[in-house]
Write a protein that holds these residues in place. Structure first.
Motif, PDB file in Angstrom:
ATOM      1  N   PHE A  75       0.882  -1.173   0.000  1.00 41.38           N
ATOM      2  CA  PHE A  75       0.000   0.000   0.000  1.00 41.38           C
ATOM      3  C   PHE A  75       0.914   1.216   0.000  1.00 41.38           C
ATOM      4  O   PHE A  75       2.027   1.152   0.518  1.00 41.38           O
ATOM      5  CB  PHE A  75      -0.870   0.013   1.272  1.00 41.38           C
ATOM      6  CG  PHE A  75      -1.932   1.075   1.284  1.00 41.38           C
ATOM      7  CD1 PHE A  75      -3.158   0.863   0.650  1.00 41.38           C
ATOM      8  CD2 PHE A  75      -1.718   2.297   1.915  1.00 41.38           C
ATOM      9  CE1 PHE A  75      -4.149   1.844   0.654  1.00 41.38           C
ATOM     10  CE2 PHE A  75      -2.703   3.289   1.919  1.00 41.38           C
ATOM     11  CZ  PHE A  75      -3.923   3.051   1.292  1.00 41.38           C
ATOM     12  N   ILE A  76       0.438   2.332  -0.575  1.00 40.35           N
ATOM     13  CA  ILE A  76       1.258   3.548  -0.518  1.00 40.35           C
ATOM     14  C   ILE A  76       0.402   4.765  -0.205  1.00 40.35           C
ATOM     15  O   ILE A  76      -0.716   4.905  -0.707  1.00 40.35           O
ATOM     16  CB  ILE A  76       2.103   3.730  -1.808  1.00 40.35           C
ATOM     17  CG1 ILE A  76       3.086   4.900  -1.652  1.00 40.35           C
ATOM     18  CG2 ILE A  76       1.240   3.883  -3.051  1.00 40.35           C
ATOM     19  CD1 ILE A  76       4.303   4.819  -2.552  1.00 40.35           C
ATOM     20  N   SER A  77       0.941   5.586   0.679  1.00 37.86           N
ATOM     21  CA  SER A  77       0.271   6.820   1.089  1.00 37.86           C
ATOM     22  C   SER A  77       1.143   7.984   0.622  1.00 37.86           C
ATOM     23  O   SER A  77       2.326   8.044   0.958  1.00 37.86           O
ATOM     24  CB  SER A  77       0.141   6.799   2.614  1.00 37.86           C
ATOM     25  OG  SER A  77       0.041   8.104   3.127  1.00 37.86           O
ATOM     26  N   ALA A 124       1.117   2.483  -8.483  1.00 36.81           N
ATOM     27  CA  ALA A 124       0.286   1.619  -7.624  1.00 36.81           C
ATOM     28  C   ALA A 124      -0.548   0.674  -8.487  1.00 36.81           C
ATOM     29  O   ALA A 124      -0.686  -0.511  -8.173  1.00 36.81           O
ATOM     30  CB  ALA A 124      -0.602   2.461  -6.720  1.00 36.81           C
ATOM     31  N   ALA A 125      -1.060   1.193  -9.594  1.00 36.50           N
ATOM     32  CA  ALA A 125      -1.858   0.349 -10.495  1.00 36.50           C
ATOM     33  C   ALA A 125      -0.986  -0.756 -11.081  1.00 36.50           C
ATOM     34  O   ALA A 125      -1.392  -1.920 -11.133  1.00 36.50           O
ATOM     35  CB  ALA A 125      -2.471   1.204 -11.605  1.00 36.50           C
ATOM     36  N   ARG A 126       0.239  -0.402 -11.503  1.00 32.78           N
ATOM     37  CA  ARG A 126       1.161  -1.424 -12.053  1.00 32.78           C
ATOM     38  C   ARG A 126       1.447  -2.499 -11.015  1.00 32.78           C
ATOM     39  O   ARG A 126       1.709  -3.642 -11.332  1.00 32.78           O
ATOM     40  CB  ARG A 126       2.492  -0.775 -12.438  1.00 32.78           C
ATOM     41  CG  ARG A 126       2.383   0.124 -13.638  1.00 32.78           C
ATOM     42  CD  ARG A 126       3.726   0.216 -14.364  1.00 32.78           C
ATOM     43  NE  ARG A 126       3.560   0.952 -15.600  1.00 32.78           N
ATOM     44  CZ  ARG A 126       3.897   2.236 -15.746  1.00 32.78           C
ATOM     45  NH1 ARG A 126       4.475   2.893 -14.767  1.00 32.78           N
ATOM     46  NH2 ARG A 126       3.689   2.852 -16.888  1.00 32.78           N
ATOM     47  N   CYS A 172      -3.786   3.021  -2.898  1.00 34.07           N
ATOM     48  CA  CYS A 172      -3.031   4.201  -2.467  1.00 34.07           C
ATOM     49  C   CYS A 172      -3.997   5.258  -1.939  1.00 34.07           C
ATOM     50  O   CYS A 172      -5.176   5.261  -2.288  1.00 34.07           O
ATOM     51  CB  CYS A 172      -2.220   4.782  -3.613  1.00 34.07           C
ATOM     52  SG  CYS A 172      -3.173   5.384  -5.019  1.00 34.07           S
ATOM     53  N   THR A 173      -3.473   6.119  -1.071  1.00 32.09           N
ATOM     54  CA  THR A 173      -4.202   7.340  -0.745  1.00 32.09           C
ATOM     55  C   THR A 173      -3.355   8.495  -1.276  1.00 32.09           C
ATOM     56  O   THR A 173      -2.121   8.472  -1.194  1.00 32.09           O
ATOM     57  CB  THR A 173      -4.402   7.533   0.772  1.00 32.09           C
ATOM     58  OG1 THR A 173      -3.137   7.443   1.420  1.00 32.09           O
ATOM     59  CG2 THR A 173      -5.326   6.496   1.356  1.00 32.09           C
ATOM     60  N   LEU A 174      -4.043   9.486  -1.842  1.00 29.16           N
ATOM     61  CA  LEU A 174      -3.367  10.658  -2.398  1.00 29.16           C
ATOM     62  C   LEU A 174      -3.948  11.903  -1.745  1.00 29.16           C
ATOM     63  O   LEU A 174      -5.170  12.071  -1.722  1.00 29.16           O
ATOM     64  CB  LEU A 174      -3.598  10.752  -3.910  1.00 29.16           C
ATOM     65  CG  LEU A 174      -3.173   9.571  -4.779  1.00 29.16           C
ATOM     66  CD1 LEU A 174      -3.536   9.832  -6.237  1.00 29.16           C
ATOM     67  CD2 LEU A 174      -1.678   9.304  -4.647  1.00 29.16           C
ATOM     68  N   GLU A 175      -3.059  12.757  -1.243  1.00 27.29           N
ATOM     69  CA  GLU A 175      -3.500  14.036  -0.682  1.00 27.29           C
ATOM     70  C   GLU A 175      -2.700  15.102  -1.420  1.00 27.29           C
ATOM     71  O   GLU A 175      -1.505  15.235  -1.219  1.00 27.29           O
ATOM     72  CB  GLU A 175      -3.232  14.029   0.831  1.00 27.29           C
ATOM     73  CG  GLU A 175      -4.124  14.992   1.560  1.00 27.29           C
ATOM     74  CD  GLU A 175      -3.529  16.368   1.580  1.00 27.29           C
ATOM     75  OE1 GLU A 175      -3.821  17.148   0.631  1.00 27.29           O
ATOM     76  OE2 GLU A 175      -2.785  16.667   2.516  1.00 27.29           O
ATOM     77  N   LEU A 176      -3.393  15.840  -2.311  1.00 33.30           N
ATOM     78  CA  LEU A 176      -2.677  16.601  -3.339  1.00 33.30           C
ATOM     79  C   LEU A 176      -2.917  18.108  -3.311  1.00 33.30           C
ATOM     80  O   LEU A 176      -2.655  18.797  -4.290  1.00 33.30           O
ATOM     81  CB  LEU A 176      -3.066  16.060  -4.724  1.00 33.30           C
ATOM     82  CG  LEU A 176      -2.965  14.535  -4.882  1.00 33.30           C
ATOM     83  CD1 LEU A 176      -3.426  14.122  -6.266  1.00 33.30           C
ATOM     84  CD2 LEU A 176      -1.560  14.053  -4.604  1.00 33.30           C
ATOM     85  N   GLY A 177      -3.433  18.625  -2.228  1.00 28.47           N
ATOM     86  CA  GLY A 177      -3.560  20.083  -2.170  1.00 28.47           C
ATOM     87  C   GLY A 177      -4.905  20.587  -2.656  1.00 28.47           C
ATOM     88  O   GLY A 177      -5.846  19.805  -2.848  1.00 28.47           O
ATOM     89  N   GLY A 178      -5.019  21.897  -2.839  1.00 27.55           N
ATOM     90  CA  GLY A 178      -6.306  22.452  -3.218  1.00 27.55           C
ATOM     91  C   GLY A 178      -6.263  23.929  -3.511  1.00 27.55           C
ATOM     92  O   GLY A 178      -5.187  24.542  -3.594  1.00 27.55           O
ATOM     93  N   LYS A 179      -7.444  24.474  -3.698  1.00 26.56           N
ATOM     94  CA  LYS A 179      -7.613  25.922  -3.885  1.00 26.56           C
ATOM     95  C   LYS A 179      -8.878  26.265  -3.097  1.00 26.56           C
ATOM     96  O   LYS A 179      -9.909  26.645  -3.650  1.00 26.56           O
ATOM     97  CB  LYS A 179      -7.767  26.221  -5.382  1.00 26.56           C
ATOM     98  CG  LYS A 179      -7.661  27.686  -5.727  1.00 26.56           C
ATOM     99  CD  LYS A 179      -6.243  28.211  -5.637  1.00 26.56           C
ATOM    100  CE  LYS A 179      -6.181  29.695  -5.989  1.00 26.56           C
ATOM    101  NZ  LYS A 179      -4.812  30.234  -5.842  1.00 26.56           N
TER     102      LYS A 179
END
Ligand code: NAP
Ligand code: MG
Length: 482
Positions: free
Chosen positions: A227-229, A244-246, A251-258
């Motif tokens: 698993f990857i965070s 992760a798909a390969r 996975c969990t992704l936390e990628l910011g915002g506006k």
């Protein structure tokens, strides 16, 4: 105190041992406060990641870590939490030197970091499964089990907090973790690793420092992780998900915002004003959940902007000493990037703060900027700047406010300021994001509160009890007892 600060050596934590990177290579570490190199970290490669994953696998499958009960794991995390508090001042000084954030922010960060291990230490033995009614003659159990070896890649903006947020829940569930912190600020993470290593069994927590495109990439591509965070930019997050798909893992992704802060004409402006400004000034605006857009109902636009202007003009970027509220940005690159957005903004500048006279010339200081009125689709109203830059967007109706608030590719947090109870519920429900604050704003902290985004802000939830579920997988056991 600063004089007691222990600067970690350029080593990695693998299987309970501090070891140099196999290549023998190191990277310079610069303090954003003055732009000076003050130490070095490991410049790790794929072989170091291999060793860390193998150590984690062994801890998970046959080591002392694998034999602990949930209550024992929880107790160790609680001890670690207390040890963080015991060393909080030293850790805060180190964080400020490395990341540049104001010392008050670093102190708050250490309290939150300790709180993660307290919360998840207490949670470790409270995760349980279920018994599911099925056919006669059957007993069906649903259990929650750790993934196994979890990979963790975190950014430089809140190194200690991100470490706590990502690793505490994973360890509480019984996973063995391999962390790659950010090259630009990872000393507090290494120091936390030293403290943890005196408490946790070998291999439960492994830390490998280095560059994202080398060590980070090797971790994300490693066939030995389950698993990857990831927390960081959408561009790298997308690559993590592809890897992760390969690898056929989650996975969990936390990628910011506006993220928007919506101010209706009936709001308590005295309460709102300091929060509106702080939500973008805090940590130099280098916060994924920064309140980067303020949407203001037109009837109060001029009066609110006059007050925000006054606040912004009073803010001084300064070295991160006692009393500082805005420190330098993380790097020369980030300073150039933020100044690029300010200089090329497709909107009128309303206010600009200052850089303190005594700020070292080599530091990465940027005076905060307020723009308005900004068109909702302007570049500066759509893209994440990751700096102390606030855009103000006027609106007329509730429906228009909702449309503008939801009108970016991101969806992380929203703030709503209104005294109207019906409107509080309607607008909160209409927000397309992971967290909504009514008459407040919560950038950072709140470890109990599930946190994460949708679309370009990522997916999956960290914080709260939900993170324990993210860091586990469900097994259904069907027993035919006749
Ligand atoms: P980034 O490149 O996404 O870095 C985040 C983490 O990913 C770091 O540990 C980084 O390592 C690592 N990384 C980089 N390339 C990688 C790769 N190919 N494979 C695996 N891991 C990799 O973010 P950044 O360059 O620091 O910042 C760029 C922009 O991202 C910011 O301006 C901001 O808009 C956004 N950002 C968002 C957050 C957030 O909290 N959501 C945090 C930081 C940045 P190294 O740093 O060591 O290279
Ligand atoms: Mg640094």
């Amino acid at each position: 105190m600063a004089s007691n600060m222990r600067i970690p050596d350029p080593l990695n934590l693998i299987g309970g041992q501090w070891v140099p990177p196999r290549s023998g290579k190191t990277l310079e570490v610069v303090s954003p406060i003055d732009g000076e190199v003050f130490t070095r970290i490991a410049d790790s490669g794929a072989e170091d990641i291999d060793a860390a994953v193998a150590a984690a696998r062994s801890a998970f499958e046959e080591g002392e870590w694998s034999r602990l009960t949930a209550a024992e794991r929880g107790r160790l995390l609680l001890r670690f939490s207390q040890a963080i508090l015991d060393n909080a001042e030293e850790l805060a000084q180190l964080e400020t030197r490395d990341n540049g954030k104001p010392i008050a922010q670093s102190r708050a960060d250490m309290t939150v970091t300790a709180r993660y291990f307290e919360f998840y230490g207490g949670g470790a033995d409270k995760v349980h499964g279920d018994v599911i009614p099925f056919l006669n003659g059957y007993n069906v159990q649903m259990t929650r089990e750790p993934h196994g070896v979890t990979g963790h890649i975190i950014p430089w903006n809140y190194p200690a907090q991100m470490f706590g947020r990502s690793v505490a829940a994973a360890l509480a569930m019984g996973n063995a973790a391999v962390m790659k912190p950010a090259e630009d600020a990872c000393l507090s993470v290494l120091r936390l690793g030293e403290i943890a290593n005196a408490i946790l069994p070998p291999g439960a927590l492994n830390i490998v420092a280095g560059r994202g495109e080398v060590a980070g990439k090797a971790l994300s591509q490693h066939r030995g992780i389950d698993f990857i965070s990831f927390t960081g930019s959408p561009e790298v997050g997308q690559m993590i998900q592809i890897e992760a798909a390969r690898n056929f893992i989650g996975c969990t992704l936390e990628l910011g915002g506006k993220s928007p802060q919506i101010v209706f004409e009936d709001a308590d402006l005295d309460a709102a004003l300091p929060v509106l400004a702080n939500a973008i000034i805090q940590n130099g605006g280098q916060t994924c959940s920064a309140g980067a857009r303020v949407l203001v109902q037109r009837s109060i636009y001029d009066s609110l902007m006059a007050r925000l202007k006054e606040r912004f003009e009073a803010v001084e970027a300064s070295p991160s000493e006692e009393g500082a509220i805005l420190g330098p940005l993380i790097s020369a690159r980030q300073k150039r990037r933020v100044e690029g957005y300010i200089d090329n903004a497709d909107a009128p500048l309303v206010a600009r703060g200052r850089v303190a006279e005594h700020a070292p010339k080599g530091g990465y200081y940027v005076a905060p900027a307020l723009f308005g009125p900004v068109a909702p689709d302007a570049r500066i109203a759509q893209e994440e700047v990751f700096g102390p830059v606030l855009v103000a967007i006027p609106f007329d109706t509730e429906a228009e406010a909702i449309r503008i608030a939801n009108g970016t590719e991101y969806g992380l947090v929203a703030g709503i300021w209104t005294r109207d109870g019906g409107r509080q519920h309607r607008v909160a429900k209409a927000m397309r994001c992971g967290q909504v604050f009514v008459n407040g704003y919560g950038a950072g902290g709140g470890v109990e509160l599930p946190f994460g985004g949708i679309r370009k802000s990522g997916h999956g939830r960290e914080k709260g009890f939900e993170a324990l579920y993210e860091f586990s997988t469900i097994k259904t056991i069907v027993i035919n007892h006749g």
